[in-house]
Scaffold this motif. Sequence first.
Motif, PDB file in Angstrom:
ATOM      1  N   GLU A   1     -32.354 -51.568   6.409  1.00  0.00           N
ATOM      2  CA  GLU A   1     -30.890 -51.497   6.524  1.00  0.00           C
ATOM      3  C   GLU A   1     -30.189 -52.114   5.317  1.00  0.00           C
ATOM      4  O   GLU A   1     -29.166 -51.622   4.864  1.00  0.00           O
ATOM      5  CB  GLU A   1     -30.428 -52.220   7.799  1.00  0.00           C
ATOM      6  N   ARG A   2     -30.755 -53.197   4.797  1.00  0.00           N
ATOM      7  CA  ARG A   2     -30.145 -53.884   3.645  1.00  0.00           C
ATOM      8  C   ARG A   2     -29.960 -52.923   2.466  1.00  0.00           C
ATOM      9  O   ARG A   2     -28.927 -52.915   1.800  1.00  0.00           O
ATOM     10  CB  ARG A   2     -31.033 -55.066   3.249  1.00  0.00           C
ATOM     11  N   PHE A   3     -30.972 -52.082   2.220  1.00  0.00           N
ATOM     12  CA  PHE A   3     -30.894 -51.113   1.117  1.00  0.00           C
ATOM     13  C   PHE A   3     -29.809 -50.073   1.393  1.00  0.00           C
ATOM     14  O   PHE A   3     -28.998 -49.756   0.525  1.00  0.00           O
ATOM     15  CB  PHE A   3     -32.247 -50.420   0.928  1.00  0.00           C
ATOM     16  N   ILE A   4     -29.796 -49.527   2.618  1.00  0.00           N
ATOM     17  CA  ILE A   4     -28.806 -48.496   2.966  1.00  0.00           C
ATOM     18  C   ILE A   4     -27.392 -49.066   2.843  1.00  0.00           C
ATOM     19  O   ILE A   4     -26.485 -48.407   2.321  1.00  0.00           O
ATOM     20  CB  ILE A   4     -29.035 -47.970   4.404  1.00  0.00           C
ATOM     21  N   ILE A   5     -27.197 -50.309   3.290  1.00  0.00           N
ATOM     22  CA  ILE A   5     -25.870 -50.936   3.213  1.00  0.00           C
ATOM     23  C   ILE A   5     -25.422 -51.068   1.764  1.00  0.00           C
ATOM     24  O   ILE A   5     -24.283 -50.742   1.411  1.00  0.00           O
ATOM     25  CB  ILE A   5     -25.889 -52.319   3.914  1.00  0.00           C
ATOM     26  N   SER A   6     -26.333 -51.509   0.883  1.00  0.00           N
ATOM     27  CA  SER A   6     -25.961 -51.645  -0.535  1.00  0.00           C
ATOM     28  C   SER A   6     -25.606 -50.281  -1.126  1.00  0.00           C
ATOM     29  O   SER A   6     -24.683 -50.155  -1.935  1.00  0.00           O
ATOM     30  CB  SER A   6     -27.089 -52.304  -1.336  1.00  0.00           C
ATOM     31  N   GLU A   7     -26.317 -49.220  -0.708  1.00  0.00           N
ATOM     32  CA  GLU A   7     -26.034 -47.876  -1.198  1.00  0.00           C
ATOM     33  C   GLU A   7     -24.684 -47.368  -0.690  1.00  0.00           C
ATOM     34  O   GLU A   7     -23.959 -46.689  -1.419  1.00  0.00           O
ATOM     35  CB  GLU A   7     -27.148 -46.915  -0.763  1.00  0.00           C
ATOM     36  N   LEU A   8     -24.339 -47.691   0.549  1.00  0.00           N
ATOM     37  CA  LEU A   8     -23.044 -47.257   1.090  1.00  0.00           C
ATOM     38  C   LEU A   8     -21.887 -47.906   0.325  1.00  0.00           C
ATOM     39  O   LEU A   8     -20.857 -47.271   0.070  1.00  0.00           O
ATOM     40  CB  LEU A   8     -22.951 -47.586   2.583  1.00  0.00           C
ATOM     41  N   ILE A   9     -22.069 -49.168  -0.066  1.00  0.00           N
ATOM     42  CA  ILE A   9     -21.032 -49.836  -0.866  1.00  0.00           C
ATOM     43  C   ILE A   9     -20.948 -49.180  -2.246  1.00  0.00           C
ATOM     44  O   ILE A   9     -19.858 -48.892  -2.756  1.00  0.00           O
ATOM     45  CB  ILE A   9     -21.328 -51.350  -0.991  1.00  0.00           C
ATOM     46  N   ARG A  10     -22.118 -48.902  -2.849  1.00  0.00           N
ATOM     47  CA  ARG A  10     -22.130 -48.278  -4.178  1.00  0.00           C
ATOM     48  C   ARG A  10     -21.494 -46.889  -4.135  1.00  0.00           C
ATOM     49  O   ARG A  10     -20.809 -46.462  -5.072  1.00  0.00           O
ATOM     50  CB  ARG A  10     -23.570 -48.207  -4.715  1.00  0.00           C
ATOM     51  N   GLU A  11     -21.696 -46.181  -3.029  1.00  0.00           N
ATOM     52  CA  GLU A  11     -21.082 -44.858  -2.884  1.00  0.00           C
ATOM     53  C   GLU A  11     -19.570 -44.940  -3.006  1.00  0.00           C
ATOM     54  O   GLU A  11     -18.927 -44.083  -3.630  1.00  0.00           O
ATOM     55  CB  GLU A  11     -21.461 -44.242  -1.537  1.00  0.00           C
ATOM     56  N   LYS A  12     -18.971 -45.969  -2.392  1.00  0.00           N
ATOM     57  CA  LYS A  12     -17.510 -46.093  -2.435  1.00  0.00           C
ATOM     58  C   LYS A  12     -17.019 -46.437  -3.838  1.00  0.00           C
ATOM     59  O   LYS A  12     -15.926 -46.021  -4.242  1.00  0.00           O
ATOM     60  CB  LYS A  12     -17.027 -47.147  -1.422  1.00  0.00           C
ATOM     61  N   VAL A  13     -17.835 -47.194  -4.590  1.00  0.00           N
ATOM     62  CA  VAL A  13     -17.490 -47.460  -5.990  1.00  0.00           C
ATOM     63  C   VAL A  13     -17.479 -46.146  -6.770  1.00  0.00           C
ATOM     64  O   VAL A  13     -16.547 -45.863  -7.531  1.00  0.00           O
ATOM     65  CB  VAL A  13     -18.494 -48.461  -6.614  1.00  0.00           C
ATOM     66  N   LEU A  14     -18.498 -45.318  -6.554  1.00  0.00           N
ATOM     67  CA  LEU A  14     -18.570 -44.020  -7.237  1.00  0.00           C
ATOM     68  C   LEU A  14     -17.380 -43.140  -6.874  1.00  0.00           C
ATOM     69  O   LEU A  14     -16.831 -42.419  -7.704  1.00  0.00           O
ATOM     70  CB  LEU A  14     -19.869 -43.301  -6.849  1.00  0.00           C
ATOM     71  N   GLU A  15     -17.002 -43.207  -5.606  1.00  0.00           N
ATOM     72  CA  GLU A  15     -15.937 -42.347  -5.091  1.00  0.00           C
ATOM     73  C   GLU A  15     -14.571 -42.737  -5.649  1.00  0.00           C
ATOM     74  O   GLU A  15     -13.728 -41.881  -5.924  1.00  0.00           O
ATOM     75  CB  GLU A  15     -15.933 -42.477  -3.560  1.00  0.00           C
ATOM     76  N   LEU A  16     -14.354 -44.032  -5.837  1.00  0.00           N
ATOM     77  CA  LEU A  16     -13.002 -44.517  -6.134  1.00  0.00           C
ATOM     78  C   LEU A  16     -12.752 -44.858  -7.597  1.00  0.00           C
ATOM     79  O   LEU A  16     -11.605 -45.069  -7.991  1.00  0.00           O
ATOM     80  CB  LEU A  16     -12.704 -45.763  -5.277  1.00  0.00           C
ATOM     81  N   THR A  17     -13.804 -44.910  -8.413  1.00  0.00           N
ATOM     82  CA  THR A  17     -13.593 -45.301  -9.809  1.00  0.00           C
ATOM     83  C   THR A  17     -13.836 -44.132 -10.752  1.00  0.00           C
ATOM     84  O   THR A  17     -14.413 -43.121 -10.380  1.00  0.00           O
ATOM     85  CB  THR A  17     -14.516 -46.473 -10.203  1.00  0.00           C
ATOM     86  N   ARG A  18     -13.418 -44.316 -11.985  1.00  0.00           N
ATOM     87  CA  ARG A  18     -13.521 -43.240 -12.981  1.00  0.00           C
ATOM     88  C   ARG A  18     -14.820 -43.338 -13.774  1.00  0.00           C
ATOM     89  O   ARG A  18     -15.634 -44.215 -13.555  1.00  0.00           O
ATOM     90  CB  ARG A  18     -12.310 -43.290 -13.918  1.00  0.00           C
TER      91      ARG A  18
END
Length: 298
Positions: free
Chosen positions: A186-203
């Motif tokens: 779960e720790r890995f999936i959680i870190s990936e979900l946070i990284r996904e939002k960075v990808l989604e919201l930044t340029r």
Amino acid sequence: MNHKSGFIAIIGRPNVGKSTFLNRVVGQKIAIMSNKPQTTRNKIQGVLTQDDAQFVFIDTPGIHKPKHRLGDFMVKIAENTLNEVDAILFMINAEEGYGRGDQYILDRLQHIQSPIFLVINKIDLVHPHKLLELIELYKEKCDFEEIVPISALEGNNVDNLLEVLKKHLPEGPQYYPADQVTDHPERFIISELIREKVLELTREEIPHSVAVAIDSIEKRPSNAVYLQATIITERKSQKGILIGKQGSMLKEIGIKARKDIEALLGTKVFLELWVKVQTDWRNKQGQLHQFGFREDEY
């Protein structure tokens, strides 16, 4: 009844829809999705269990020409995976068609013994004539076991692809419990979900210079989960962008990530995020290991 099982690699250029397909077949988000290339960095395994078969899908990083040590790591994982599996899904984007990046992968498939299936994804975005032309073109490029057009996003023809795959899987045991959908903690999936939002919201200047470290996960008596995580980036200017005016960007990343993490854990989540600069971390072996990129595990 004979039970079938096998390991299936999903390969293809960046951004052809590998993670979307993986999430579709396992029924929940385990691989992050983004319209930015090279989103997947680790080998992510997704498990689909049926009464008579178990598919273990491996979503590899997109095969591309690497520009730094992290890129070398990603390509090495993808290429090593090809020699360890029972079948290979070579996925292409119907809308983009044939390109040099596809030939780069086809060259690497020439000596592979496993059956290779061409999966033409995003068929909902092209005219049927273009699809037929693509099929004819690729028939000349490689001796594919079968060619299956799908839309991973819409779910079109995905069940048919699974049936085609099942016919070619060897008889074998159920490797994972029926209710398990991934081998990642779960720790890995959680870190990936946070990284996904960075990808989604930044340029463009941010995405590939970001890693996420989970600092602590604590379950309280109320059943709520308290999470602390740090977003690592390479430059001070990027840190400023990630935090945003009066913390607005970091707050938005946290709100969006928390919703997905709550869906994953099935409970209330409190998420605290920090941003830290670690210069040129993508070229430093020690820091790559710290963020889970270990070549010796592959």
